[in-house]
Design a protein around this motif. Structure first.
Motif, PDB file in Angstrom:
ATOM      1  N   THR A  35       0.708  -1.236  -0.050  1.00  0.00           N
ATOM      2  CA  THR A  35       0.023  -0.005   0.112  1.00  0.00           C
ATOM      3  C   THR A  35       0.815   1.369  -0.057  1.00  0.00           C
ATOM      4  N   GLY A  36       1.966   1.008   0.389  1.00  0.00           N
ATOM      5  CA  GLY A  36       3.051   2.269   0.544  1.00  0.00           C
ATOM      6  C   GLY A  36       2.719   3.075   1.995  1.00  0.00           C
ATOM      7  N   ILE A  37       2.151   2.458   2.487  1.00  0.00           N
ATOM      8  CA  ILE A  37       1.741   3.218   3.973  1.00  0.00           C
ATOM      9  C   ILE A  37       3.017   2.763   4.857  1.00  0.00           C
ATOM     10  N   ASP A  38       3.584   3.976   5.281  1.00  0.00           N
ATOM     11  CA  ASP A  38       5.026   3.627   5.998  1.00  0.00           C
ATOM     12  C   ASP A  38       4.654   3.539   7.583  1.00  0.00           C
ATOM     13  N   LEU A  39       5.032   2.409   7.976  1.00  0.00           N
ATOM     14  CA  LEU A  39       4.704   2.365   9.470  1.00  0.00           C
ATOM     15  C   LEU A  39       6.055   2.155  10.632  1.00  0.00           C
ATOM     16  N   THR A  40       7.258   2.694   9.692  1.00  0.00           N
ATOM     17  CA  THR A  40       8.490   2.388  10.431  1.00  0.00           C
ATOM     18  C   THR A  40       8.644   3.648  11.538  1.00  0.00           C
ATOM     19  N   GLU A  41       7.802   4.709  11.486  1.00  0.00           N
ATOM     20  CA  GLU A  41       7.944   5.770  12.473  1.00  0.00           C
ATOM     21  C   GLU A  41       7.357   5.667  13.561  1.00  0.00           C
ATOM     22  N   ALA A  42       6.391   4.650  13.711  1.00  0.00           N
ATOM     23  CA  ALA A  42       5.433   4.361  14.842  1.00  0.00           C
ATOM     24  C   ALA A  42       6.390   3.886  15.958  1.00  0.00           C
ATOM     25  N   THR A  43       5.923   4.392  17.308  1.00  0.00           N
ATOM     26  CA  THR A  43       7.005   3.977  18.070  1.00  0.00           C
ATOM     27  C   THR A  43       6.181   3.261  19.336  1.00  0.00           C
ATOM     28  N   SER A  44       4.910   3.273  19.020  1.00  0.00           N
ATOM     29  CA  SER A  44       3.978   2.581  20.108  1.00  0.00           C
ATOM     30  C   SER A  44       2.826   1.662  19.323  1.00  0.00           C
ATOM     31  N   GLU A  45       2.326   0.801  19.891  1.00  0.00           N
ATOM     32  CA  GLU A  45       1.009   0.045  19.186  1.00  0.00           C
ATOM     33  C   GLU A  45       0.023   1.156  19.052  1.00  0.00           C
ATOM     34  N   SER A  46      -0.242   2.169  19.980  1.00  0.00           N
ATOM     35  CA  SER A  46      -1.385   2.943  19.519  1.00  0.00           C
ATOM     36  C   SER A  46      -1.022   3.899  18.294  1.00  0.00           C
ATOM     37  N   ALA A 103      -1.816   3.298  10.631  1.00  0.00           N
ATOM     38  CA  ALA A 103      -2.333   2.128   9.651  1.00  0.00           C
ATOM     39  C   ALA A 103      -3.636   2.727   9.259  1.00  0.00           C
ATOM     40  N   ALA A 104      -4.449   3.059  10.292  1.00  0.00           N
ATOM     41  CA  ALA A 104      -5.839   3.388   9.901  1.00  0.00           C
ATOM     42  C   ALA A 104      -5.976   4.975   9.104  1.00  0.00           C
ATOM     43  N   HIS A 105      -5.073   5.641   9.559  1.00  0.00           N
ATOM     44  CA  HIS A 105      -5.297   6.875   8.406  1.00  0.00           C
ATOM     45  C   HIS A 105      -4.783   6.552   7.232  1.00  0.00           C
ATOM     46  N   GLY A 106      -3.714   5.686   7.139  1.00  0.00           N
ATOM     47  CA  GLY A 106      -3.283   5.662   5.381  1.00  0.00           C
ATOM     48  C   GLY A 106      -4.445   4.834   4.880  1.00  0.00           C
ATOM     49  N   LEU A 107      -4.971   3.671   5.623  1.00  0.00           N
ATOM     50  CA  LEU A 107      -5.957   2.785   4.704  1.00  0.00           C
ATOM     51  C   LEU A 107      -7.251   3.827   4.725  1.00  0.00           C
ATOM     52  N   ARG A 108      -7.587   4.571   5.390  1.00  0.00           N
ATOM     53  CA  ARG A 108      -8.777   5.640   5.119  1.00  0.00           C
ATOM     54  C   ARG A 108      -8.456   6.459   3.945  1.00  0.00           C
ATOM     55  N   ALA A 109      -7.324   6.940   4.049  1.00  0.00           N
ATOM     56  CA  ALA A 109      -6.985   7.727   2.887  1.00  0.00           C
ATOM     57  C   ALA A 109      -7.009   7.088   1.419  1.00  0.00           C
ATOM     58  N   ALA A 127      -9.432   7.724  -1.740  1.00  0.00           N
ATOM     59  CA  ALA A 127      -9.039   8.000  -3.113  1.00  0.00           C
ATOM     60  C   ALA A 127      -9.523   6.966  -4.113  1.00  0.00           C
ATOM     61  N   THR A 128      -9.759   5.678  -3.820  1.00  0.00           N
ATOM     62  CA  THR A 128     -10.276   4.732  -4.411  1.00  0.00           C
ATOM     63  C   THR A 128     -11.692   5.063  -5.019  1.00  0.00           C
ATOM     64  N   ARG A 129     -12.463   5.546  -3.870  1.00  0.00           N
ATOM     65  CA  ARG A 129     -13.918   5.896  -4.040  1.00  0.00           C
ATOM     66  C   ARG A 129     -14.163   6.966  -4.992  1.00  0.00           C
ATOM     67  N   THR A 130     -13.146   8.079  -4.983  1.00  0.00           N
ATOM     68  CA  THR A 130     -13.355   9.205  -5.876  1.00  0.00           C
ATOM     69  C   THR A 130     -12.909   8.880  -7.141  1.00  0.00           C
ATOM     70  N   ARG A 131     -12.046   7.945  -7.455  1.00  0.00           N
ATOM     71  CA  ARG A 131     -11.737   7.558  -8.857  1.00  0.00           C
ATOM     72  C   ARG A 131     -12.755   6.523  -9.440  1.00  0.00           C
TER      73      ARG A 131
END
Length: 93
Positions: free
Chosen positions: A61-72, A78-84, A88-92
């Motif tokens: 997906t290209g969502i970068d999770l490497t900057e996360a420092t905690s579970e929350s 992840a949720a923000h990236g998936l929503r975005a 984007a898919t719906r508008t296309r």
């Protein structure tokens, strides 16, 4: 799932290995799910297979999770990236 950050990373070190700490109850659940997806897979590998598949799908997906420092924070990113991606898919369409 808990994310454990590396204390130090040596320059030039092999960084292909990630450590994920999963509580036993969650690992048992992932093992059952993996077994349901592929009943021929040995139970010992099923949970790890599900985790690896999830990580591969996030990488695709290209969502970068490497900057996360905690579970929350991992969950929030992840949720923000998936929503975005979903918007984007719906508008296309």
């Amino acid at each position: 799932m808990k994310l454990v950050a590396a204390r130090t990373v040596e320059e030039g070190a092999d960084n292909d290995t990630e450590t994920i700490v999963v509580p036993q109850a969650q690992f048992d659940y992932l093992s059952r799910v993996g077994s349901e997806l592929n009943s021929a897979m040995p139970m010992a590998f099923a949970g790890a297979h599900v985790i690896r598949t999830l990580l591969e799908r996030f990488e695709e997906t290209g969502i970068d999770l490497t900057e996360a420092t905690s579970e929350s924070e991992l969950t929030r990113i992840a949720a923000h990236g998936l929503r975005a991606r979903s918007r984007a898919t719906r508008t296309r369409d």
